[in-house]
Motif scaffolding. Structure first.
Motif, PDB file in Angstrom:
ATOM      1  N   PRO A  12       0.829  -1.204   0.000  1.00  0.00           N
ATOM      2  CA  PRO A  12       0.000   0.000   0.000  1.00  0.00           C
ATOM      3  C   PRO A  12       0.867   1.260   0.000  1.00  0.00           C
ATOM      4  CG  PRO A  12      -0.646  -1.491   1.779  1.00  0.00           C
ATOM      5  CD  PRO A  12       0.630  -2.007   1.200  1.00  0.00           C
ATOM      6  N   PRO A  13       0.412   2.347  -0.611  1.00  0.00           N
ATOM      7  CA  PRO A  13       1.155   3.609  -0.600  1.00  0.00           C
ATOM      8  C   PRO A  13       1.300   4.155   0.815  1.00  0.00           C
ATOM      9  CG  PRO A  13      -0.641   3.684  -2.187  1.00  0.00           C
ATOM     10  CD  PRO A  13      -0.811   2.440  -1.394  1.00  0.00           C
ATOM     11  N   TYR A  14       2.288   5.037   1.012  1.00  0.00           N
ATOM     12  CA  TYR A  14       2.526   5.635   2.316  1.00  0.00           C
ATOM     13  C   TYR A  14       1.255   6.313   2.817  1.00  0.00           C
ATOM     14  CZ  TYR A  14       4.550   8.322   6.091  1.00  0.00           C
ATOM     15  OH  TYR A  14       4.824   8.828   7.333  1.00  0.00           O
ATOM     16  N   GLY A  15       0.949   6.102   4.084  1.00  0.00           N
ATOM     17  CA  GLY A  15      -0.212   6.732   4.688  1.00  0.00           C
ATOM     18  C   GLY A  15      -1.485   5.926   4.549  1.00  0.00           C
ATOM     19  N   THR A  16      -1.398   4.752   3.920  1.00  0.00           N
ATOM     20  CA  THR A  16      -2.570   3.897   3.768  1.00  0.00           C
ATOM     21  C   THR A  16      -2.222   2.492   4.233  1.00  0.00           C
ATOM     22  OG1 THR A  16      -2.033   3.197   1.510  1.00  0.00           O
ATOM     23  CG2 THR A  16      -3.372   5.184   1.749  1.00  0.00           C
ATOM     24  N   THR A  17      -3.242   1.719   4.468  1.00  0.00           N
ATOM     25  CA  THR A  17      -3.081   0.314   4.795  1.00  0.00           C
ATOM     26  C   THR A  17      -4.196  -0.455   4.093  1.00  0.00           C
ATOM     27  OG1 THR A  17      -2.781  -1.248   6.624  1.00  0.00           O
ATOM     28  CG2 THR A  17      -4.466   0.414   6.909  1.00  0.00           C
ATOM     29  N   ALA A  18      -3.989  -1.731   3.901  1.00  0.00           N
ATOM     30  CA  ALA A  18      -5.001  -2.544   3.237  1.00  0.00           C
ATOM     31  C   ALA A  18      -5.820  -3.293   4.284  1.00  0.00           C
ATOM     32  CB  ALA A  18      -4.348  -3.522   2.273  1.00  0.00           C
ATOM     33  N   LEU A  45      10.373  20.315  -2.269  1.00  0.00           N
ATOM     34  CA  LEU A  45      10.366  18.975  -1.697  1.00  0.00           C
ATOM     35  C   LEU A  45      11.362  18.862  -0.548  1.00  0.00           C
ATOM     36  CD1 LEU A  45      10.104  16.751  -4.903  1.00  0.00           C
ATOM     37  CD2 LEU A  45       8.275  17.577  -3.421  1.00  0.00           C
ATOM     38  N   LYS A  46      12.496  19.496  -0.691  1.00  0.00           N
ATOM     39  CA  LYS A  46      13.517  19.459   0.355  1.00  0.00           C
ATOM     40  C   LYS A  46      13.019  20.164   1.619  1.00  0.00           C
ATOM     41  CE  LYS A  46      18.472  19.860   0.867  1.00  0.00           C
ATOM     42  NZ  LYS A  46      19.731  20.222   0.238  1.00  0.00           N
ATOM     43  N   GLY A  53       9.873  15.706   8.547  1.00  0.00           N
ATOM     44  CA  GLY A  53      10.703  14.617   9.055  1.00  0.00           C
ATOM     45  C   GLY A  53      10.670  13.373   8.182  1.00  0.00           C
ATOM     46  N   LEU A  54      10.070  13.492   6.996  1.00  0.00           N
ATOM     47  CA  LEU A  54      10.021  12.371   6.061  1.00  0.00           C
ATOM     48  C   LEU A  54      11.233  12.425   5.136  1.00  0.00           C
ATOM     49  CD1 LEU A  54       6.258  12.580   5.027  1.00  0.00           C
ATOM     50  CD2 LEU A  54       7.295  10.918   6.571  1.00  0.00           C
ATOM     51  N   LYS A  55      11.617  11.268   4.623  1.00  0.00           N
ATOM     52  CA  LYS A  55      12.713  11.233   3.658  1.00  0.00           C
ATOM     53  C   LYS A  55      12.265  11.913   2.361  1.00  0.00           C
ATOM     54  CE  LYS A  55      14.890   7.068   5.366  1.00  0.00           C
ATOM     55  NZ  LYS A  55      15.334   5.716   5.053  1.00  0.00           N
ATOM     56  N   LEU A  56      13.226  12.467   1.656  1.00  0.00           N
ATOM     57  CA  LEU A  56      12.940  13.171   0.408  1.00  0.00           C
ATOM     58  C   LEU A  56      12.230  12.266  -0.594  1.00  0.00           C
ATOM     59  CD1 LEU A  56      13.261  15.834  -1.112  1.00  0.00           C
ATOM     60  CD2 LEU A  56      15.493  15.044  -1.883  1.00  0.00           C
ATOM     61  N   ASP A  57      12.661  11.015  -0.702  1.00  0.00           N
ATOM     62  CA  ASP A  57      12.014  10.075  -1.625  1.00  0.00           C
ATOM     63  C   ASP A  57      10.546   9.841  -1.261  1.00  0.00           C
ATOM     64  OD1 ASP A  57      14.327   9.782  -3.059  1.00  0.00           O
ATOM     65  OD2 ASP A  57      14.851   7.826  -2.231  1.00  0.00           O
ATOM     66  N   THR A  58      10.263   9.766   0.033  1.00  0.00           N
ATOM     67  CA  THR A  58       8.889   9.562   0.485  1.00  0.00           C
ATOM     68  C   THR A  58       8.033  10.772   0.124  1.00  0.00           C
ATOM     69  OG1 THR A  58       9.679   8.183   2.307  1.00  0.00           O
ATOM     70  CG2 THR A  58       7.446   9.047   2.488  1.00  0.00           C
ATOM     71  N   VAL A  59       8.571  11.956   0.349  1.00  0.00           N
ATOM     72  CA  VAL A  59       7.859  13.191  -0.001  1.00  0.00           C
ATOM     73  C   VAL A  59       7.583  13.221  -1.502  1.00  0.00           C
ATOM     74  CG1 VAL A  59       8.034  15.717  -0.097  1.00  0.00           C
ATOM     75  CG2 VAL A  59       8.774  14.491   1.955  1.00  0.00           C
TER      76      VAL A  59
END
Length: 86
Positions: A12-18, A45-46, A53-59
Protein backbone atom coordinates in the motif's frame (compact mmCIF):
# COMPACT_ATOMS: atom_id res chain seq x y z
CA UNK A 1 -6.65 -15.17 -6.64
CA UNK A 2 -6.52 -11.66 -5.12
CA UNK A 3 -6.92 -10.05 -8.52
CA UNK A 4 -9.98 -12.20 -9.22
CA UNK A 5 -11.53 -11.03 -5.93
CA UNK A 6 -10.76 -7.39 -6.77
CA UNK A 7 -8.28 -7.01 -3.90
CA UNK A 8 -5.27 -4.74 -4.02
CA UNK A 9 -1.94 -6.21 -5.12
CA UNK A 10 1.43 -5.00 -3.83
CA UNK A 11 2.46 -2.72 -0.99
CA UNK A 12 0.00 0.00 0.00
CA UNK A 13 1.15 3.61 -0.60
CA UNK A 14 2.53 5.64 2.32
CA UNK A 15 -0.21 6.73 4.69
CA UNK A 16 -2.57 3.90 3.77
CA UNK A 17 -3.08 0.31 4.79
CA UNK A 18 -5.00 -2.54 3.24
CA UNK A 19 -8.04 -3.90 5.06
CA UNK A 20 -10.04 -6.64 3.40
CA UNK A 21 -8.16 -5.89 0.19
CA UNK A 22 -9.17 -2.20 0.11
CA UNK A 23 -7.06 0.87 0.89
CA UNK A 24 -7.89 2.83 4.03
CA UNK A 25 -6.02 5.72 5.67
CA UNK A 26 -3.48 4.72 8.31
CA UNK A 27 -2.27 6.74 11.28
CA UNK A 28 0.35 8.35 8.98
CA UNK A 29 -2.22 9.75 6.55
CA UNK A 30 -2.12 13.15 8.27
CA UNK A 31 1.47 13.48 7.03
CA UNK A 32 0.22 12.87 3.48
CA UNK A 33 -2.21 15.78 3.94
CA UNK A 34 0.64 17.93 5.35
CA UNK A 35 2.86 17.16 2.35
CA UNK A 36 0.23 18.03 -0.26
CA UNK A 37 -0.78 21.19 1.63
CA UNK A 38 2.83 22.38 1.90
CA UNK A 39 3.40 21.57 -1.77
CA UNK A 40 0.31 23.54 -2.78
CA UNK A 41 1.73 26.48 -0.81
CA UNK A 42 4.81 26.34 -3.05
CA UNK A 43 7.30 24.72 -0.67
CA UNK A 44 10.12 22.71 -2.21
CA UNK A 45 10.37 18.98 -1.70
CA UNK A 46 13.52 19.46 0.36
CA UNK A 47 11.77 22.02 2.60
CA UNK A 48 8.81 19.70 3.05
CA UNK A 49 11.15 16.85 3.92
CA UNK A 50 12.80 18.96 6.62
CA UNK A 51 9.48 20.21 8.01
CA UNK A 52 7.75 16.83 8.17
CA UNK A 53 10.70 14.62 9.06
CA UNK A 54 10.02 12.37 6.06
CA UNK A 55 12.71 11.23 3.66
CA UNK A 56 12.94 13.17 0.41
CA UNK A 57 12.01 10.08 -1.62
CA UNK A 58 8.89 9.56 0.48
CA UNK A 59 7.86 13.19 0.00
CA UNK A 60 8.41 12.83 -3.75
CA UNK A 61 6.27 9.67 -3.92
CA UNK A 62 3.48 11.31 -1.89
CA UNK A 63 3.35 14.44 -4.04
CA UNK A 64 3.46 12.33 -7.20
CA UNK A 65 0.48 10.20 -6.10
CA UNK A 66 -1.79 12.65 -4.29
CA UNK A 67 -3.33 16.05 -4.93
CA UNK A 68 -4.89 18.07 -2.14
CA UNK A 69 -8.36 17.27 -3.47
CA UNK A 70 -7.76 13.54 -3.89
CA UNK A 71 -6.18 13.18 -0.43
CA UNK A 72 -9.03 15.10 1.21
CA UNK A 73 -11.64 13.09 -0.70
CA UNK A 74 -9.96 9.80 0.21
CA UNK A 75 -9.85 10.74 3.91
CA UNK A 76 -13.46 11.96 4.03
CA UNK A 77 -14.69 8.92 2.13
CA UNK A 78 -12.93 6.61 4.57
CA UNK A 79 -14.24 8.60 7.54
CA UNK A 80 -17.82 8.39 6.27
CA UNK A 81 -17.65 4.62 5.68
CA UNK A 82 -16.12 4.01 9.11
CA UNK A 83 -18.90 6.09 10.70
CA UNK A 84 -21.47 3.69 9.22
CA UNK A 85 -19.49 0.66 10.36
CA UNK A 86 -19.49 1.71 14.02
Amino acid sequence: AKRARGERLGRPPYGTTAQSGKLVPSSDFDKVIDVVELRSEGKTLKDISSLTGLKLDTVWRIQKRWTLESASDFKSQADSTSAFAS
